[in-house]
Design a protein around this motif. Structure first.
Motif, short mmCIF file in Angstrom:
data_model
loop_
_atom_site.label_atom_id
_atom_site.label_comp_id
_atom_site.label_asym_id
_atom_site.label_seq_id
_atom_site.Cartn_x
_atom_site.Cartn_y
_atom_site.Cartn_z
N LYS A 148 -12.94 -3.84 0.26
CA LYS A 148 -11.66 -4.38 -0.21
C LYS A 148 -11.71 -5.91 -0.29
N ILE A 149 -12.32 -6.52 0.71
CA ILE A 149 -12.46 -7.98 0.70
C ILE A 149 -13.35 -8.42 -0.46
N PHE A 150 -14.47 -7.72 -0.63
CA PHE A 150 -15.40 -8.01 -1.72
C PHE A 150 -14.69 -7.88 -3.07
N GLN A 151 -13.92 -6.82 -3.23
CA GLN A 151 -13.22 -6.58 -4.49
C GLN A 151 -12.31 -7.74 -4.86
N GLY A 152 -11.68 -8.33 -3.86
CA GLY A 152 -10.76 -9.42 -4.12
C GLY A 152 -11.43 -10.75 -4.36
N LEU A 153 -12.70 -10.88 -3.94
CA LEU A 153 -13.38 -12.18 -4.02
C LEU A 153 -14.58 -12.20 -4.97
N ARG A 154 -14.98 -11.05 -5.47
CA ARG A 154 -16.21 -10.97 -6.27
C ARG A 154 -16.12 -11.86 -7.51
N LEU B 114 -21.88 -4.03 -14.01
CA LEU B 114 -21.14 -2.97 -13.32
C LEU B 114 -19.66 -3.05 -13.67
N ARG B 115 -19.02 -1.91 -13.66
CA ARG B 115 -17.57 -1.86 -13.88
C ARG B 115 -16.88 -1.69 -12.53
N TYR B 116 -16.03 -2.64 -12.21
CA TYR B 116 -15.25 -2.57 -10.98
C TYR B 116 -13.83 -2.14 -11.33
N GLY B 117 -13.28 -1.29 -10.51
CA GLY B 117 -11.91 -0.85 -10.75
C GLY B 117 -10.93 -1.99 -10.59
N GLY B 118 -9.71 -1.76 -11.03
CA GLY B 118 -8.68 -2.78 -10.88
C GLY B 118 -8.23 -2.90 -9.44
N THR B 119 -7.24 -3.73 -9.22
CA THR B 119 -6.75 -3.96 -7.86
C THR B 119 -5.44 -3.21 -7.61
N SER B 120 -5.19 -2.18 -8.42
CA SER B 120 -3.94 -1.43 -8.24
C SER B 120 -3.98 -0.54 -7.01
N GLU B 121 -5.20 -0.21 -6.56
CA GLU B 121 -5.32 0.61 -5.36
C GLU B 121 -4.87 -0.20 -4.14
N SER B 122 -4.61 0.49 -3.05
CA SER B 122 -4.18 -0.20 -1.83
C SER B 122 -5.22 -1.20 -1.37
N THR B 123 -4.81 -2.45 -1.25
CA THR B 123 -5.74 -3.49 -0.82
C THR B 123 -5.44 -3.95 0.61
N THR B 124 -4.56 -3.22 1.29
CA THR B 124 -4.24 -3.57 2.66
C THR B 124 -5.48 -3.38 3.54
N VAL B 125 -5.80 -4.40 4.30
CA VAL B 125 -6.96 -4.34 5.18
C VAL B 125 -6.47 -4.27 6.62
N ALA B 126 -6.76 -3.17 7.29
CA ALA B 126 -6.32 -2.98 8.67
C ALA B 126 -7.52 -3.06 9.60
N PHE B 127 -7.48 -4.00 10.52
CA PHE B 127 -8.60 -4.21 11.43
C PHE B 127 -8.27 -3.66 12.81
N LYS B 128 -9.26 -3.01 13.42
CA LYS B 128 -9.07 -2.44 14.76
C LYS B 128 -8.93 -3.54 15.80
N ASP B 129 -9.72 -4.60 15.65
CA ASP B 129 -9.69 -5.70 16.60
C ASP B 129 -10.28 -6.93 15.92
N GLU B 130 -10.35 -8.02 16.67
CA GLU B 130 -10.84 -9.28 16.11
C GLU B 130 -12.29 -9.17 15.66
N GLN B 131 -13.10 -8.48 16.42
CA GLN B 131 -14.50 -8.38 16.03
C GLN B 131 -14.67 -7.53 14.77
N SER B 132 -13.86 -6.49 14.63
CA SER B 132 -13.91 -5.69 13.40
C SER B 132 -13.55 -6.55 12.19
N ARG B 133 -12.56 -7.41 12.36
CA ARG B 133 -12.17 -8.32 11.28
C ARG B 133 -13.33 -9.24 10.91
N ARG B 134 -13.96 -9.82 11.93
CA ARG B 134 -15.07 -10.75 11.67
C ARG B 134 -16.23 -10.04 10.99
N VAL B 135 -16.59 -8.87 11.50
CA VAL B 135 -17.74 -8.15 10.94
C VAL B 135 -17.45 -7.71 9.50
#
Length: 246
Positions: free
Chosen positions: A23-29, A39-60
């Motif tokens: 999701k992050i890649f899709q928004g920044l590519r 390559l054909r990338y889909g649009g951004t109409s799909e859910s782009t909400t990014v939910a992280f379990k914890d701080e380390q998951s966000r960083r990774v």
């Protein structure tokens, strides 16, 4: 009780990390001009909400996304050259996931990834992971052809020059961590670091690998050599939010 953290290494990542990184890649590519689109990338109409379990998951998740972004051109060329792409069973909306997982696969030298204990599996990740792994030989050959074509000793050759220069400047700077004084004192942090083999020095000019200094202007800030970043981010002190990366 020691808190479980997201594994970092050569075993791959939990499925949720791939989903978030995609999701992050899709928004920044990088958007290619019409004549250079591979390559054909889909649009951004799909859910782009990014939910992280914890701080380390966000960083990774962000690290994986940024690594894929660095090598976007190479990864796209590998997919096309190996005939892995196009794959009509994989919709355009999952192309970002395909690219992110390919980066990780080649980073693991095309070894299969493990399933993490207690991991919640995601069908799309499992499908694309199996698909890529079934083409491991062709993908490895495509990578080799790309390197030969460009006379590249390593994939670092494919990093865009602007990114490479920025990374060189950043890597020369020391990194700083705030001490979360709501959870731990400076003395306890120093004691913990000493137990792990770190030595306190007076200033950054005295740095020699496993060393650190207390900021002269703020006693709640510790400064480390940038070369230690990965090791520091895997410490319990960071995972438990006792040290916070500035």
């Amino acid at each position: 009780e020691k808190r479980a953290v997201t594994q970092i290494g050569k075993d791959g990542y939990p499925d949720s990390i791939y989903i978030n990184a995609a999701k992050i890649f899709q928004g920044l590519r990088t958007e290619k001009s019409s004549g250079k689109i591979l390559l054909r990338y889909g649009g951004t109409s799909e859910s782009t909400t990014v939910a992280f379990k914890d701080e380390q998951s966000r960083r990774v998740s962000y690290e994986l996304a940024f690594k894929a972004l660095k090598y976007q051109d190479l990864l796209e060329e590998m997919l096309v050259d190996s005939k892995v792409y196009p794959c009509y069973s994989i919709p355009d909306e999952l192309t970002s996931l395909l690219v992110v997982m390919l980066y990780d696969l080649q980073d693991r030298k095309f070894q299969n990834r493990k399933i993490f204990a207690g991991e919640e599996l995601v069908a799309e990740v499992q499908e694309i992971g199996d698909y890529l792994y079934s083409y491991e030989t062709k993908l490895a050959a495509a990578l080799a052809r790309c390197r030969i074509k460009h006379d590249a000793l390593s994939i670092e050759y494919f990093v865009p020059e602007t990114i490479s220069k920025q990374e060189q400047r950043t890597s020369a700077l020391p990194i700083c961590f705030w001490i979360n004084t709501f959870k731990i004192s400076l003395e306890d942090v120093i004691r913990d670091l000493e137990m792990k083999g770190f030595t306190k020095v007076e200033s950054v000019s005295d740095f020699d690998h496993y060393t650190y200094a207390v900021d002269q202007h703020c006693q709640d800030v510790l400064v480390f050599p940038s070369s230690l970043k990965e090791e520091l981010l895997n410490l319990d002190l960071f995972a438990d939010c006792k040290l916070l990366l500035q």
